[in-house]
Design a protein around this motif. Structure first.
Motif, PDB file in Angstrom:
ATOM      1  N   THR A   1       0.808  -1.229   0.000  1.00 40.67           N
ATOM      2  CA  THR A   1       0.000   0.000   0.000  1.00 40.67           C
ATOM      3  C   THR A   1       0.836   1.271   0.000  1.00 40.67           C
ATOM      4  O   THR A   1       0.280   2.369   0.131  1.00 40.67           O
ATOM      5  CB  THR A   1      -0.953   0.031   1.209  1.00 40.67           C
ATOM      6  OG1 THR A   1      -0.188   0.074   2.420  1.00 40.67           O
ATOM      7  CG2 THR A   1      -1.873  -1.183   1.212  1.00 40.67           C
TER       8      THR A   1
ATOM      9  N   HIS B   1      -0.411   4.611  -1.693  1.00 41.43           N
ATOM     10  CA  HIS B   1      -1.867   4.697  -1.694  1.00 41.43           C
ATOM     11  C   HIS B   1      -2.318   5.548  -0.506  1.00 41.43           C
ATOM     12  O   HIS B   1      -1.783   5.409   0.588  1.00 41.43           O
ATOM     13  CB  HIS B   1      -2.499   3.314  -1.555  1.00 41.43           C
ATOM     14  CG  HIS B   1      -2.412   2.465  -2.779  1.00 41.43           C
ATOM     15  ND1 HIS B   1      -3.118   2.734  -3.925  1.00 41.43           N
ATOM     16  CD2 HIS B   1      -1.720   1.330  -3.026  1.00 41.43           C
ATOM     17  CE1 HIS B   1      -2.866   1.808  -4.834  1.00 41.43           C
ATOM     18  NE2 HIS B   1      -2.018   0.949  -4.318  1.00 41.43           N
TER      19      HIS B   1
ATOM     20  N   TYR C   1       9.664  -5.919  -1.586  1.00 44.08           N
ATOM     21  CA  TYR C   1       9.013  -4.692  -2.051  1.00 44.08           C
ATOM     22  C   TYR C   1       9.666  -4.236  -3.346  1.00 44.08           C
ATOM     23  O   TYR C   1      10.756  -4.687  -3.710  1.00 44.08           O
ATOM     24  CB  TYR C   1       8.992  -3.611  -0.976  1.00 44.08           C
ATOM     25  CG  TYR C   1      10.287  -2.904  -0.621  1.00 44.08           C
ATOM     26  CD1 TYR C   1      10.842  -1.924  -1.430  1.00 44.08           C
ATOM     27  CD2 TYR C   1      10.931  -3.171   0.591  1.00 44.08           C
ATOM     28  CE1 TYR C   1      12.005  -1.246  -1.082  1.00 44.08           C
ATOM     29  CE2 TYR C   1      12.099  -2.507   0.955  1.00 44.08           C
ATOM     30  CZ  TYR C   1      12.631  -1.535   0.115  1.00 44.08           C
ATOM     31  OH  TYR C   1      13.781  -0.873   0.482  1.00 44.08           O
TER      32      TYR C   1
ATOM     33  N   LYS D   1       2.144  -3.469  -5.312  1.00 40.81           N
ATOM     34  CA  LYS D   1       1.009  -2.570  -5.160  1.00 40.81           C
ATOM     35  C   LYS D   1       0.366  -2.424  -6.532  1.00 40.81           C
ATOM     36  O   LYS D   1       0.949  -2.799  -7.556  1.00 40.81           O
ATOM     37  CB  LYS D   1       1.429  -1.227  -4.581  1.00 40.81           C
ATOM     38  CG  LYS D   1       2.405  -0.428  -5.417  1.00 40.81           C
ATOM     39  CD  LYS D   1       2.779   0.854  -4.691  1.00 40.81           C
ATOM     40  CE  LYS D   1       3.747   1.687  -5.519  1.00 40.81           C
ATOM     41  NZ  LYS D   1       4.154   2.922  -4.803  1.00 40.81           N
TER      42      LYS D   1
ATOM     43  N   CYS E   1      -6.839   4.369  -1.401  1.00 45.26           N
ATOM     44  CA  CYS E   1      -6.202   3.269  -0.688  1.00 45.26           C
ATOM     45  C   CYS E   1      -7.251   2.261  -0.232  1.00 45.26           C
ATOM     46  O   CYS E   1      -7.100   1.052  -0.427  1.00 45.26           O
ATOM     47  CB  CYS E   1      -5.420   3.802   0.512  1.00 45.26           C
ATOM     48  SG  CYS E   1      -4.651   2.522   1.515  1.00 45.26           S
TER      49      CYS E   1
ATOM     50  N   THR F   1       1.195  -2.427   5.245  1.00 43.33           N
ATOM     51  CA  THR F   1       1.156  -0.981   5.388  1.00 43.33           C
ATOM     52  C   THR F   1       2.299  -0.562   6.310  1.00 43.33           C
ATOM     53  O   THR F   1       3.190  -1.348   6.612  1.00 43.33           O
ATOM     54  CB  THR F   1      -0.229  -0.513   5.913  1.00 43.33           C
ATOM     55  OG1 THR F   1      -0.236   0.912   5.977  1.00 43.33           O
ATOM     56  CG2 THR F   1      -0.551  -1.096   7.265  1.00 43.33           C
TER      57      THR F   1
END
Length: 266
Positions: free
Chosen positions: A13, A16, A178, A222, A21, A38
């Protein structure tokens, strides 16, 4: 949900915020994602919490992770801000609480015992670290009473981090990836486009399929709109051994997230 079970894939996220979001997380959960990531730094925990409330998915079926901001890593601040994160998320506990970056107020002898305490209080079912090198991960493994179940790091075909992934796997630490599609730069890699053409897929889906098949790695792409489902559908792609080896050969050690204070720059 077993404490060491991190669902594949996760939904990232970062970037976002507000209603967008919430909508993206609801879409992800209703698509089939069962892992939402998050952080305090993202300033969207409330929006994620609203999505958990709105989605037609039971809370106990969602693996929820958040991260403590580097400025909040002093012992007492970890505990205070972890509780604030729970309030924003509207939950009694998160499934995973990370040290976001080993920078700022991070002091392993002070910070890590605070994460143990948060877990002892039942506010986090598991603890983890993020942006840790092998050396820092070794130190955390020695200090933490709660075995860290994950190290979240930048990972994609141009930055494969084999040594770190192997070390983590040997110590039962999942690598959560990520930037798994290198901020969409994988679309510019000819090898991935050629493999994608053979699968009637996109280069992004091929990069994610490579992650999904990599032992001990859980990517957290994401996305918004149709990309949320496209990323999830990459689970159905089976790469051949030759294709995986071809992607393995794309490593260039190229970081997209590289702050001066990061551990690998010290």
């Amino acid at each position: 949900m077993p404490s060491n079970d991190i669902p594949q894939p996760g939904f990232g996220t970062s970037g976002h915020d507000r209603d967008a979001c919430t909508e993206a997380v609801v879409t992800a959960l209703e698509t089939g994602y069962r892992h939402v990531d998050t952080a305090q730094m993202y300033d969207n925990e409330e929006a994620v919490g609203r999505a958990l409330e709105r989605a037609d998915v039971d809370r106990e079926d969602v693996f929820l992770a958040t991260k403590v901001h580097p400025s909040n890593l002093a012992h007492d601040d970890v505990i205070e801000t972890a509780e604030e994160s729970l309030e924003r998320l509207g939950v009694d506990a998160v499934d995973l609480l990370y040290v976001h970056w080993p920078t700022g107020a991070y002091d392993p002898e002070e910070t890590l015992p605070a994460f143990d305490e948060v877990r002892d209080r039942g506010w986090a079912r598991n603890v983890g670290v993020s942006n840790f090198t092998i050396e820092l991960l070794e130190e955390a493994l020695e200090i933490l009473e709660s075995p860290p179940i994950a190290n979240q790091v930048e990972l994609h075909p141009r930055l494969q981090q084999d040594d770190l992934v192997s070390f983590s796997r040997e110590h039962d630490v999942q690598t959560v990836a990520y930037c798994p599609i290198a901020k969409a730069e994988v679309n510019e890699i000819d090898d991935l486009q050629e493999i994608a053409d053979a699968h009637d897929a996109t280069p992004v889906q091929i990069a994610l399929a490579w992650h999904y098949e990599r032992d001990g790695v859980v990517p957290i792409p994401k996305g918004s709109g149709e990309h949320i489902r496209e990323n999830y559908d990459a689970l159905e792609i089976d790469l051949s051994e030759d294709e995986r080896e071809r992607i393995d050969g794309l490593d260039r050690g190229e970081r997209l997230v590289d702050p001066d204070e990061a551990a690998w720059n010290r």
